[in-house]
Structures are given as structure tokens and as C-alpha cells.
Enzyme design. Structure first.
Site, PDB file in Angstrom:
ATOM      1  N   GLY A 282      14.977   8.405  -3.336  1.00 41.11           N
ATOM      2  CA  GLY A 282      14.361   7.989  -4.588  1.00 41.11           C
ATOM      3  C   GLY A 282      15.292   7.104  -5.382  1.00 41.11           C
ATOM      4  O   GLY A 282      16.473   6.949  -5.054  1.00 41.11           O
TER       5      GLY A 282
ATOM      6  N   LYS B 158       3.627   1.882  -7.750  1.00 39.99           N
ATOM      7  CA  LYS B 158       2.850   0.714  -8.157  1.00 39.99           C
ATOM      8  C   LYS B 158       1.795   1.080  -9.197  1.00 39.99           C
ATOM      9  O   LYS B 158       1.597   0.362 -10.192  1.00 39.99           O
ATOM     10  CB  LYS B 158       2.193   0.083  -6.927  1.00 39.99           C
ATOM     11  CG  LYS B 158       3.196  -0.538  -5.964  1.00 39.99           C
ATOM     12  CD  LYS B 158       2.522  -1.059  -4.712  1.00 39.99           C
ATOM     13  CE  LYS B 158       3.540  -1.683  -3.751  1.00 39.99           C
ATOM     14  NZ  LYS B 158       2.923  -2.176  -2.512  1.00 39.99           N
TER      15      LYS B 158
ATOM     16  N   SER C 217       2.664  -6.631   1.010  1.00 36.98           N
ATOM     17  CA  SER C 217       1.661  -6.030   0.121  1.00 36.98           C
ATOM     18  C   SER C 217       1.103  -6.993  -0.912  1.00 36.98           C
ATOM     19  O   SER C 217       0.135  -6.668  -1.592  1.00 36.98           O
ATOM     20  CB  SER C 217       2.255  -4.807  -0.582  1.00 36.98           C
ATOM     21  OG  SER C 217       3.330  -5.189  -1.407  1.00 36.98           O
TER      22      SER C 217
ATOM     23  N   GLY D 281      18.939   8.273 -10.665  1.00 33.94           N
ATOM     24  CA  GLY D 281      18.617   8.998 -11.887  1.00 33.94           C
ATOM     25  C   GLY D 281      17.383   9.858 -11.827  1.00 33.94           C
ATOM     26  O   GLY D 281      16.894  10.311 -12.864  1.00 33.94           O
TER      27      GLY D 281
END
Length: 784
Positions: free
Chosen positions: A356, A722, A679, A359
């Protein structure tokens, strides 16, 4: 004035030394011209000489160029004639003179000189330099001549003239001709004091170093002799008492510890063999300490020592919820493992990889898991590691060899089933020293790591009970074989509501505690937190938000430290005073767009972003121009989109000749940021269709999806990031590939409820939803 007084005096050149004013110096004069000059001076009533040092001591009859510019006028105090060819004098320096010219007068040299004493002012700087010089001189004299009883301060008090002090100390230290002449030629009292300070500092350093070397040599000799005598005495005492020597005592202690510890048979056999070898080695042998350290490591390792897992699932759930908000998938996976352990205590520990943005709580989550399971926690970073031996250890043949960091972590934990966090696994290095990622293949494989051999130990250690957790910001840099061994759990960025909850539950209380404040003393309103999240931090994680909250609490603490007693309440309008102007403006959708502009969605390592794709026609232009730092994959997607639009121009109501008459320029802001990936294909298709048909696209709709030449819309990744980016920008209508419908379960309930999702399988479906004017034409195309 005295400094303009010009005199002609008999010249006495000096070799290898200089005479200072106000000081006595014995001289032995042997050169013919020098003896004649002395005789000429003695014939006068004043008995004065011009004494000037010569630059080269090998010159017997020096001229003007062979002498230094400055010297000293001296008076002869005593004379002795040991023979006819030499004279011994005692001279007293009177004042400094400057040499103007040299002339021969009969058998001796006459010097034309000007009296030139250096100016001396009373100033704080001179006083400070004078005191410092006295301190340095006292130390230097005490070190150079410890037997001499010289009181430097008494010498200084005998005269108020700083120059006299300078000359006196310089003559006592024996600085050498060049340094003495430099002091004599100083243009002011201040310059002379500075020069002397520099020379004395250097002399003191040399003397201290010489003293240190001498003391070290003496102490080493005396230390060796003392240790030898003490050892002999200790052995004699031990023999009288019937005790063993220290080396034997160490071996006995290791033997007792070896008998007490529970070791596997192979490990015990090797340890006993090394212990017998240690018994035969003398304490001074190089291998003695190597073998002893090795045995201590073997004994200290928790071969069969485990901590008992806390199998209370409700308590584990409570611990995980206390430390972290949301993260349901990760928490559920930990609880699943607890359930398996409850049913099968011998189950192998999972190997998880948290992926990920920075933070998002990956590292702290590892600590929470260890606390929930009741296991010891150890962590080390793999970022920048490029030596395989850091993990596997060094062989004992090397000087200073140590076990790898993995075995060291297990030893520190004191149990063979700790939770070990390998941070930044995506930032492993690789060079000629080895490939740490390849070493991790064995460590992170449950089928192999039950017999892990560290190069230092060279014994099989069971790592299968260790709970490994790795963290990464991206998976692209992790080798595929290594990635295959780990169970990947993604920690996506937090939405605004989640950040609000985390800040209120965890960040604000933690920063208040660190600032020494209570909730009553400092209160940050919800509106303030919302403004912080929107306008002062733009990230997927929480680090900037926590730093901003920390700054606010520090400002409040400062107010209390200055005497404020009223509670500090921080409102949104106060943020500009506390944190400065807003670094970010809220992400908002464009209110209106011209034909040729479409709203896309992109994924980045720090979360999702709204991406506008702009296309325009270039009359009489040719080909396709792409700008905005587009990668190869993205360029190919744009070309595929253009080919699709061109192939279906008639159905879309586009004049086929428009493609020959116009070039196309497609741009993706921001131009300084590199972009890549497939994309954006659907967004490019909509932008191109909008440009050729002159029909504007809807501004309240964002889209993402890969396309094919035949018009299919294929699934993409990063759906959650997104969609959250679209929501931040105020766009609540999102077009996604039909195959991504399953990914909506990752989204929070409030996002699913407030956002309209449109799932498409073909490009024409997306065009109908985004460009309303094309809906009727596309309906005809869909029926074909």
C-alpha cells in the site's frame, strides 16, 4: 619622530637566529668583516650595532639581498677576546630597525637603517590575545620543561609592553629563524600576538602528541608487566586453593549451560564437539574467542522455546480494532489464522505481504498482530540491503563474523515463533556481493525454512513457526518467485471519512499526549480536521495529516508555556495563522469542458487521481501527436482508440475525410508527471470521439478501462483508489468495465451508496453514457 630616525651603524649579520628588542643574547663573532664591524662599534661612545639575520647561512659575505628587511639595533654590554681572530659579545636589543642599504666601509659593513618599532594600541582584542598567549605559553613550558620553575604570569606583569612579552616568549620557546623573523617583521602588535598564538598552539599540539606517545609506550609496558605478574600470582593462589584457572572456569560455565538447555540432537552434538575443542585451546589463541562466541550463540538461541499463542478470538479482534480503524480484510485474515491455530496447533504460520501507499499503517499493523497473537515482535528493514550475508550471516572463517539479521532477531525475541516484520521488501538491492531477494526465497518458503542454515551457525534452525510479515509500496520491483511465496494483502488509501475517524480516534489523542496537553486544554473541531485533510494534506496515507496535527498541538503547548490558562480551540479559520497558506486546493471536477476533453481516472502509489485527457484536431495536419510524458503502453492505447474511432466513423456521424484533412494532438496534463498503463484507453476513445463529432462530454462522469480494436472494454486494477479519487473531486458518476463489478465490495458502504456506477462491455456503451448527443447513433451501431 622616532619612527623616521635614520642611522648608519656597523652591520653584524646573524646566522640561524634573530635578536629581539629588549632581550640579551650572547654572540660569538668569527668572520673577519663582522669582527671589524664590532671593533668599529666599540670605538664609538654608544657602542651600537645593526644586527640583522641573513636568509642563507652559507653566505660568508652577505649583501643587501642576502639579509632580511627587519632587524634589531643592539648595544654591546660585555666583550671578551678569547683569541685574535674572534670576539665574544653580550648584546642587548634596543629597538626594531628596517634595513635601507648596505655599504662596505673599509674592512667592515655599514648598514643604513630606519628605526621602525611596530605600532601598539590598547584594545580588547589585544588584551584577549595577550591572555590567551600567556595560557598557551604556560602549558607549553610546563610540558617542555617540567622541571623548570617558570612563572609566565610574573614575567608578563614585569612589563606593560605586549611586544616585549611576545619577544620574550618567542625566545623561550625556540621557534626557529623563520617564525622568529616573522614575529620581528609583524606590522602591528595585534599581528604579532596572532602569529605567536598560532605558533604556540602548534607547539602545544606537538608537545601533547609527544607526551601522549611517551605515556602510551610506558603504560603499555607497565600494563603488560603488571598483567603478567597478576596472572602468575592468580595461578599460584588457585593452585594452592585447588581451584581452576579462568579459562577452565569459562568452559565449565558453558558446559553447565549446555546441559541445561534443550537442544536438538544434531545441534547438541556439534556444540559438544566445539566445547571439547575450546578446552584444548589456550586463552591467547585467536580461535578461542571465536569458538566461545559461537557456543554462546548456539546456547542462547531458542531452539525449542516458544511463546504460547493467545487464541481468544474476541480479544484479538478487540486489540486489532483498538490499534487500527477499518482494514477489514487484513483483520479477518489474522482472525482466520487464529481460528486455524485453535483447531490445529501445529499449523504453519502464514507469510503475509502488506502492499500500500506510504502512511497507511503497514508497519504498525505488524505490531498490532503480534500483540493480538501474544507473540514477540521483531522488525528490521530490507531497504537498500544488497549483501546476501546480511540475511544468511558470514562464515566463521572471516574476522568479525556474525549470524545473519534473521537469526539475531530470533535470538533477541527469545522464542522460535515470533512475528518478524521485513520492512520495505520492494526496495532490496542487488550487486556483486549477492542477491538478498534470492536468499529470501528459502526464508519465506514454509516447505524449506524448517531447516534454514545460517552461514555462521551452519546448523538447521526451524523458521516454520515464525510469523513473517513483509511490507511494500509496490509489487513491480519484487521478483516474481519471491512474490509467489507471499500472500498479498492490499492496504489502499483512506477516504476522507476514514481519515476523520482515524484522526479523531488515534492521531489527535496521541499528539495531545506527546505535547503534554489534555483534551480540555486543546480541542480541534471536526471542521478543522476536515479542512486539514482537504487543504493541507493530499496523500493516501496519514503521515502528513499527523504532522499537521502535531504542529497544531505544539502551537497550543507554546501558548500554555507562555502563561495562557484558557482552553485553546482551533477553528478552520485559524489554520492559516498556524500552518500558513493552503498548499492544496480541493480537487474539483471541471464545471464545463469543450469538445475533445474527457475525464479519466488514474492509479498512483499514493492513491488515485482524476486525469483529464484533451484531444484537438489540427487542420491540414498529419499523424497523431502525443504529449504529457506518456509511456509506451499508454501510447498504444491511444492509437488503438483512434483506430477504433476511424473504423466506425460512419456510425458515429464522422466524415471519413476528416481523418485525412486533420491531424490529431492528444495531451494528458500534468506534463511533468510520467504516465503509463492501459486503463486510459476508454478515456482516450471518448476524447477523440468528442473532438471529431464536436460534441462535448459530460463533466460529472469519470471513466477507466482498457480497450481493444474491436471495441471491447477490458478490466483494470486499482478500482478502489480510482473511485475514491473521483469522489474527492466531487464526481459521483463512474464508468467501469463490466468485469470490475466484483471489485465494488472493496469500497466502503457510504461510497457505494453515494456513487452511481455504470458498467460497460463495449466502447459504444461508454460513449452513449458520456456523450449524450451520440446516444441515438450509437444505438444503431449497437444493433448491428
Amino acid at each position: 619622530m622616532s619612527n623616521e630616525l635614520i642611522q648608519t651603524l656597523p652591520l653584524l649579520p646573524l646566522k640561524n637566529t634573530a635578536l629581539f628588542p629588549h632581550l640579551l643574547m650572547p654572540l660569538s663573532v668569527g668572520r673577519t668583516k663582522s669582527v671589524a664591524g664590532v671593533e668599529a662599534a666599540l670605538a664609538t661612545e654608544e657602542k651600537e650595532l645593526a644586527i640583522i639575520a641573513q636568509k642563507d647561512a652559507t653566505v660568508e659575505v652577505p649583501g643587501h639581498d642576502d639579509l632580511y628587511t627587519y632587524g634589531t639595533k643592539a648595544v654591546v654590554r660585555k666583550v671578551a677576546r678569547p683569541n685574535q681572530n674572534s670576539v665574544e659579545l653580550l648584546v642587548l636589543g634596543v629597538e626594531r630597525i628596517m634595513l635601507l642599504s648596505v655599504e662596505e666601509q673599509g674592512d667592515y659593513l655599514m648598514a643604513k637603517v630606519r628605526v621602525s618599532p611596530p605600532p601598539c594600541e590598547v584594545s580588547p582584542e589585544n588584551e584577549a590575545l595577550q591572555r590567551s598567549v600567556l595560557d598557551l605559553a604556560a602549558k607549553a613550558i610546563a610540558m617542555a620543561q617540567p622541571q623548570a620553575q617558570i612563572d609566565v604570569s610574573q614575567l608578563a606583569s614585569s612589563s606593560d609592553d605586549p611586544m616585549k612579552l611576545v619577544f620574550m616568549l618567542a625566545s623561550m620557546m625556540g621557534l626557529g629563524l623563520e617564525k622568529e623573523q616573522a614575529l620581528l617583521e609583524a606590522q602591528s602588535c595585534t599581528d604579532a600576538l596572532r602569529l605567536l598564538h598560532t605558533y604556540l598552539s602548534h607547539e602545544l599540539q606537538v608537545l601533547e602528541l609527544r607526551s601522549k606517545i611517551a605515556d602510551q609506550a610506558r603504560s603499555e609496558m607497565s600494563k603488560e608487566q603488571r598483567e603478567y605478574l597478576l596472572r602468575q600470582q592468580m595461578r599460584a593462589i588457585q593452585q594452592e586453593l585447588g581451584e581452576k584457572n579462568p579459562e577452565q572456569a569459562d568452559v565449565e560455565i558453558l558446559r553447565e549451560r549446555l546441559e541445561e538447555v534443550d537442544l536438538p540432537d544434531e545441534v547438541r552434538q556439534e556444540a559438544e564437539r566445539e566445547l571439547k575443542r575450546l578446552e584444548r585451546l589456550p586463552a591467547a589463541a585467536p580461535d578461542y574467542h571465536v569458538v566461545r562466541t559461537y557456543l554462546e550463540y548456539v546456547i542462547d538461541l531458542p531452539w525449542r522455546v516458544s511463546t504460547e499463542d493467545s487464541l481468544d478470538i474476541s480479544r484479538a479482534r478487540q486489540v486489532l480494532d483498538e490499534d487500527h480503524y477499518d482494514l477489514k480484510e487484513v483483520k479477518e485474515r489474522i482472525l482466520e489464522h487464529l481460528g486455524v491455530l485453535k483447531m490445529n496447533p501445529n499449523a504453519k504460520a502464514p507469510i503475509l505481504c502488506f502492499v500500500g501507499p506510504p502512511g497507511t499503517g503497514k508497519t504498525s499493523l505488524g505490531q498490532s498482530i503480534a500483540r493480538a497473537l501474544g507473540r514477540k515482535f521483531e522488525r528490521f528493514s530490507l531497504g537498500g540491503m544488497h549483501d546476501e550475508a546480511e540475511l544468511r550471516g558470514h562464515r566463521r572463517t572471516y574476522i568479525g563474523a556474525m549470524p545473519g539479521r534473521l537469526i539475531q532477531a530470533v535470538r533477541r525475541a527469545g522464542a522460535n515463533n515470533p512475528l518478524i516484520m521485513l520492512d520495505e521488501v520492494d526496495k532490496l538491492g542487488r550487486d556483486f556481493r549477492g542477491d538478498p531477494a534470492s536468499a529470501l526465497l528459502e526464508i519465506l518458503d514454509p516447505e524449506q525454512n524448517n531447516t534454514f542454515r545460517d552461514n555462521y551457525l551452519d546448523l538447521p534452525f526451524d523458521l516454520s513457526k515464525v510469523f513473517f510479515v513483509t511490507t511494500a509500496n509496490a509489487l513491480e520491483t519484487i521478483p516474481q518467485p519471491l512474490l509467489d511465496r507471499m500472500e498479498v494483502l492490499r492496504l489502499a488509501g483512506y477516504i476522507e471519512e476514514e481519515k476523520m475517524q482515524i484522526a479523531r480516534r488515534y492521531l489527535v489523542p496521541r499528539q495531545l499526549k506527546q505535547a503534554g496537553l489534555t483534551e480540555e486544554q486543546c480541542r480541534i473541531t471536526d471542521e478543522t480536521l476536515q479542512s486539514l485533510i482537504r487543504n493541507y494534506t493530499r496523500e493516501a496515507g496519514l503521515r502528513r495529516l499527523e504532522r499537521a496535527i502535531a504542529r497544531l498541538t505544539r502551537k497550543a503547548a507554546l501558548k500554555y508555556a507562555e502563561g495562557n490558562t484558557e482552553p485553546v480551540v482551533i477553528h478552520p479559520q485559524d489554520l492559516v495563522d498556524y500552518l500558513g497558506p493552503q498548499p492544496f486546493m480541493p480537487e474539483e471536477a471541471r464545471k464545463s469542458v469543450p469538445p475533445g476533453v474527457a475525464t479519466g481516472l488514474a492509479w498512483t502509489q499514493v492513491g488515485g487521481e482524476v486525469l483529464y485527457v484533451e484531444a484537438t484536431l489540427l487542420p491540414e495536419g498529419k499523424d497523431l501527436t502525443l504529449t504529457g510524458q506518456l509511456g509506451e503502453v499508454m501510447q498504444e492505447s491511444v492509437k488503438a482508440a483512434l483506430s477504433y474511432i476511424r473504423a466506425h466513423a460512419a456510425e458515429l456521424g464522422i466524415d471519413p475525410s476528416a481523418f485525412n484533412k486533420n491531424g490529431v494532438h492528444l495531451h494528458v496534463p500534468a506534463g511533468a508527471t510520467p504516465k503509463d498503463g492501459p486503463s486510459a484507453g476508454i478515456t482516450a476513445a471518448v476524447a477523440l470521439a468528442s473532438a471529431f463529432t464536436r460534441c462535448a462530454a459530460r463533466t460529472d462522469t469519470a471513466m477507466t478501462g482498457e480497450i481493444t480494436l474491436t471495441g471491447l472494454v477490458l478490466p483494470i486494477g486499482g478500482v478502489k483508489e480510482k473511485v475514491l479519487a473521483a469522489r474527492r473531486a466531487g464526481i459521483l458518476r463512474v464508468i467501469l468495465p463490466k468485469a470490475n463489478e466484483k471489485d465494488l465490495r472493496e469500497l466502503p458502504d457510504e461510497v457505494r451508496q453515494s456513487t452511481q456506477f455504470i458498467f460497460v462491455e463495449r466502447i459504444e456503451e461508454a460513449l452513449a453514457e458520456v456523450v449524450p448527443e451520440l446516444a441515438e447513433r450509437l444505438a444503431v451501431l449497437a444493433m448491428k
